[in-house]
Design an enzyme around this catalytic site. Structure first.
Site, PDB file in Angstrom:
ATOM      1  N   LYS A  44      25.248 -12.410  57.662  1.00  0.00           N
ATOM      2  CA  LYS A  44      23.897 -12.672  58.178  1.00  0.00           C
ATOM      3  C   LYS A  44      23.626 -11.877  59.456  1.00  0.00           C
ATOM      4  CE  LYS A  44      20.034 -14.001  59.301  1.00  0.00           C
ATOM      5  NZ  LYS A  44      19.010 -14.967  59.070  1.00  0.00           N
ATOM      6  N   CYS A 101      15.258 -13.383  65.629  1.00  0.00           N
ATOM      7  CA  CYS A 101      16.415 -12.990  64.807  1.00  0.00           C
ATOM      8  C   CYS A 101      16.898 -11.598  65.167  1.00  0.00           C
ATOM      9  CB  CYS A 101      16.027 -13.007  63.331  1.00  0.00           C
ATOM     10  SG  CYS A 101      15.160 -14.493  62.874  1.00  0.00           S
TER      11      CYS A 101
END
Ligand code: SAJ
Length: 425
Positions: free
Chosen positions: A204, A258
């Site tokens: 991720k 993010c």
């Protein structure tokens, strides 16, 4: 035997995930520490903007499958979807992940599954969560299963991507991975790949780091191209026709919770080796100042002494209301430092979050000398330059996203400048 899920964190990921499970027949109890958000959700009101969320929330609440409150409940599965930001010194701030994990300990029972969805520095499940979960007295891996299944959805297209994206599931053992996969099969149509928890964490983080490094490359190309007298947008478009080239697009910087955050996790964990990653972060973080300086330069070229700047776009990307880590906020800050007068507007942000924000487009443009486009909202692409020409004082527009129809703006008499184009210098 996975009928009831308790989702901790009802934000951009937790709430859509909760309604998806609820609308696919599971009983979901959503938890958030923000009492105001909980109350809104109970009344089928949104505290975040996401396409398709309202009707899905209505259905979930009306069916009785979704309840929400500020405290967890016993369940078969616990999903943690809380923020995992960085601190001002760019180190990971795991306090929400830790608090959320602690909050479920009194409720977990033998046979339960705990899934972390938040993006975290690799090893967090093993080193941070597991010691907390051990306080339950359950044997981890047999009596309590644990896994990391990072969300991978993009704001604005969350529901489409929740269903169709492939998913990574990393359990602390095989049993944890398999049970997690079976759960997400309730709505995931994409492939589900199984691995271990630490690899899933790494996957991720490197997905977002790939994007950050690629965008930094594009931003570097924008600056180099402008100096060489080349339009970077055309150059990238043509280069991307090569079957093995996929350069991202430049812009005023990288925002969101993010891509501007996750690469720092790797820099913190291995500063000696994470060099390109670190430089990419610095490059993207330098773009707001570059844009502000360009605005000043354009004003100088037009010999406008005290220019009034109309800043259009405050969210971190197009067609959403999310201002977290938005480069626009940094651009506004630098324009202020350069003593440039400004008004800022965003059609998706309905309350003033900045002192110089206006809630009216017309008021923002009135007597402006430079229109500065920072976000490629659909609303901006369809602005009528002839109407704009009647509102502004000087007909100059600086498009940092290359999103305006060039001919129409030129025809209306505007000096159209584009980031990464030779005309800016
Ligand atoms: N940006 C550019 N140039 C580009 C693409 C984006 O400057 O070519 C900028 C955007 O304007 C924005 C920022 O980057 O400021 C990030 O936007 P984004 O759309 O690339 O990504 P996010 O932060 O909305 O979502 C990302 C996604 N990750 C990847 O695409 C690898 C999403 O799938 C993740 O779920 C999400 O991060 C997350 O939660 O980690």
């Amino acid at each position: 035997m996975m009928n009831k899920i308790c989702v901790v964190g009802l934000g951009y990921i937790g709430l859509p995930t909760s309604v998806m499970f609820a609308n696919n027949g599971l009983h979901v109890h959503g938890v958030d520490v923000n009492a105001a958000a909980v109350e809104k959700i109970q009344h089928k009101q949104l505290h975040i903007e996401e396409n398709g969320l309202q009707e899905r929330l209505n259905a979930a609440i009306d069916s009785g499958n979704l309840t929400v409150s500020t405290t967890p409940e016993k369940a078969d599965v616990f999903i943690i979807a809380v923020p995992s930001p960085i601190k001002p010194d760019k180190t990971a701030d795991m306090k929400y992940v830790e608090a959320a994990t602690k909050s479920i300990v009194p409720y977990i029972e033998k046979g339960n599954l705990v899934i972390l969805e938040s993006t975290v520095p690799p090893r967090t499940v093993e080193d941070v969560m597991m010691p907390i979960l051990e306080e339950s007295g359950l044997e981890i891996g047999t009596e309590l299963l644990v896994s990391h299944s990072p969300e991978r959805v993009i704001p604005g297209r969350v529901f489409e991507e929740l269903v169709n994206n492939s998913r990574i599931v990393g359990g602390i053992n095989e049993k944890s991975s398999e049970k997690t996969r079976d759960l997400y099969r309730a709505f995931v149509k994409g492939e589900i790949f199984l691995t271990d928890a630490t690899t899933a964490e790494m996957v991720k983080v490197i997905e977002n780091t790939f994007r950050d490094v690629n965008i930094a490359f594009a931003n570097e190309l924008a600056r180099v191209s402008a100096n060489l007298g080349v339009n970077v947008w055309e150059a990238i478009k043509l280069a991307n026709h090569h079957p093995r080239v996929n350069i991202h697009l430049p812009g005023p910087g990288v925002g969101g919770h993010c891509i501007a955050v996750d690469p720092w996790f790797l820099v913190e964990q291995d500063p000696q080796n994470a060099k390109i990653i670190h430089l990419a972060r610095q490059t993207n973080d330098s773009m707001p100042l570059y844009v502000a300086n360009q605005v000043k330069e354009i004003a100088n070229q037009h010999q406008i002494k005290n220019p009034k700047v109309a800043v259009l776009g405050l969210s971190f990307k197009a067609n959403i209301d999310d201002m977290r880590e938005s480069p626009s906020v940094e651009v506004v800050h630098h324009l202020n430092e350069l003593n440039l007068e400004l008004t800022a507007f965003d059609p998706h942000i309905h309350e003033a979050k900045l002192p110089q924000q206006s809630l009216e487009l017309e008021e923002t443009l009135k007597n402006a000398d430079i229109i500065l486009i920072l976000t490629e909202h659909d609303e901006f692409k369809i602005l009528d330059p002839k109407q704009m020409a009647n509102l502004v004082r000087s007909k100059i527009v600086f498009d940092t996203k290359n999103c305006l129809p060039r001919d129409a703006w030129l025809k209306a008499g505007f000096d159209l400048r584009v980031l990464g184009d030779s005309k800016n210098i």
